[in-house]
Design an enzyme around this catalytic site. Structure first.
Site, short mmCIF file in Angstrom:
data_model
loop_
_atom_site.label_atom_id
_atom_site.label_comp_id
_atom_site.label_asym_id
_atom_site.label_seq_id
_atom_site.Cartn_x
_atom_site.Cartn_y
_atom_site.Cartn_z
N LEU A 37 0.88 -1.16 0.00
CA LEU A 37 0.00 0.00 0.00
C LEU A 37 0.92 1.22 0.00
O LEU A 37 1.76 1.37 0.89
CB LEU A 37 -0.89 -0.02 1.24
N ASP A 38 0.81 2.07 -1.03
CA ASP A 38 1.71 3.21 -1.18
C ASP A 38 1.72 4.10 0.07
O ASP A 38 0.71 4.19 0.78
CB ASP A 38 1.31 4.05 -2.39
#
Length: 283
Positions: A37-38
């Site tokens: 997840l960025d």
């Protein structure tokens, strides 16, 4: 202990940071996550512990649900506002045009090109490393499916909120770009929160600070709903040695759990071909 945590990742923290902090908090030897997840994004991150780190593949194929905000008329190298601003436009947009573009992607299968700044590998190298070296490469598209795509706010100040449910491998940053291309402008991601991975929901996740050991979903609990095959002691010995099983031992046509005569979990079997199954995980 072997199992999974449902973690609510905050913005600005990397997925690796989450893994490191959980490992440090509980003194686990093996910890991993099921999909990056960025740092820009917040929301659900599934973290594997112990032998369950070998089960990350089960989550990779699941669909994901996100909510967030798109920003139009600005072009960033990363396709989100954390990147370098490369260009701007002043294309007049309105709610009707935005809604029409949204509708064109709803329940749509298409070939999507991942962002250059991503972990996708080209000839063994991650693309974000090539991007940082200013190397220009042809990025192979991947087939994705947009199950549901909904505009959740009025268009204002070049921004609009959205809700989207997508297949595995879909980049929401790329979706922002592709949505805007239909409007002859640029699109980028301003905010993103992952709210679901398959049937696993953000509302059941906890922050790292509030996470407790009893929040761990044990591997045996995770597989409780799977079909089971109870074998005698002789066959259990073969299973533990990695023996494949076929239609002579089983009647199911999907992955299943092998248990011994005392109903102890022994192995998870996955489909190899039409009539053959192999042990992919041992308890």
């Amino acid at each position: 202990m072997n199992g999974f945590f449902l973690v609510n990742k905050p913005e600005k923290m990397t997925s690796h940071d989450v893994v490191f902090q959980i490992k440090k908090k509980f003194h686990f030897d093996k910890v991993g996550h099921t999909g990056t997840l960025d740092p820009l994004a917040s929301g659900l991150l599934i973290v594997c512990v112990g032998k369950a780190t070998k089960l990350a593949f089960l989550f990779d194929k699941l669909s994901k649900t996100y909510q967030g905000t798109f920003l139009f008329n600005k072009h960033y190298d990363t396709l989100d506002v954390k990147g370098k601003l490369l260009d701007t436009k002043n294309i007049p947009l309105n709610d009707f045009a935005i809604q029409t573009s949204f509708a064109s992607f709803h329940q749509k299968k298409y070939w999507q090109i991942p962002p250059m700044f991503s972990a996708v590998k080209i000839k063994g190298q991650k693309m974000y490393r090539l991007a940082r070296q200013n190397q220009v490469v042809d990025i192979p598209p991947r087939e994705v499916f947009i199950h549901h795509f909904e505009k959740k706010s009025l268009f204002c100040h070049d921004q609009v909120d959205f809700l989207v449910h997508v297949s595995k491998g879909t980049y929401i940053r790329s979706l922002a770009r592709d949505l805007a291309l239909q409007l002859n402008t640029y699109g980028a991601l301003l905010r993103l929160q992952r709210t679901a991975i398959g049937t696993h929901l953000l509302q059941n996740a906890k922050t790292i600070e509030n996470l407790e050991l009893n929040d761990l979903i044990l591997d045996s609990i995770f597989f409780a709903s799977y079909d089971e095959l109870i074998l005698n002691d002789y066959l259990i010995k073969l299973v533990k040695n990695g023996t494949y099983l076929d239609q002579r031992q089983i009647i199911t046509q999907k992955p299943f759990i092998v248990k011994d005569s005392n109903k102890n979990f022994v192995a998870y079997y996955d489909i190899l071909d039409e009539n053959k199954y192999y042990p992919r995980y041992f308890f």
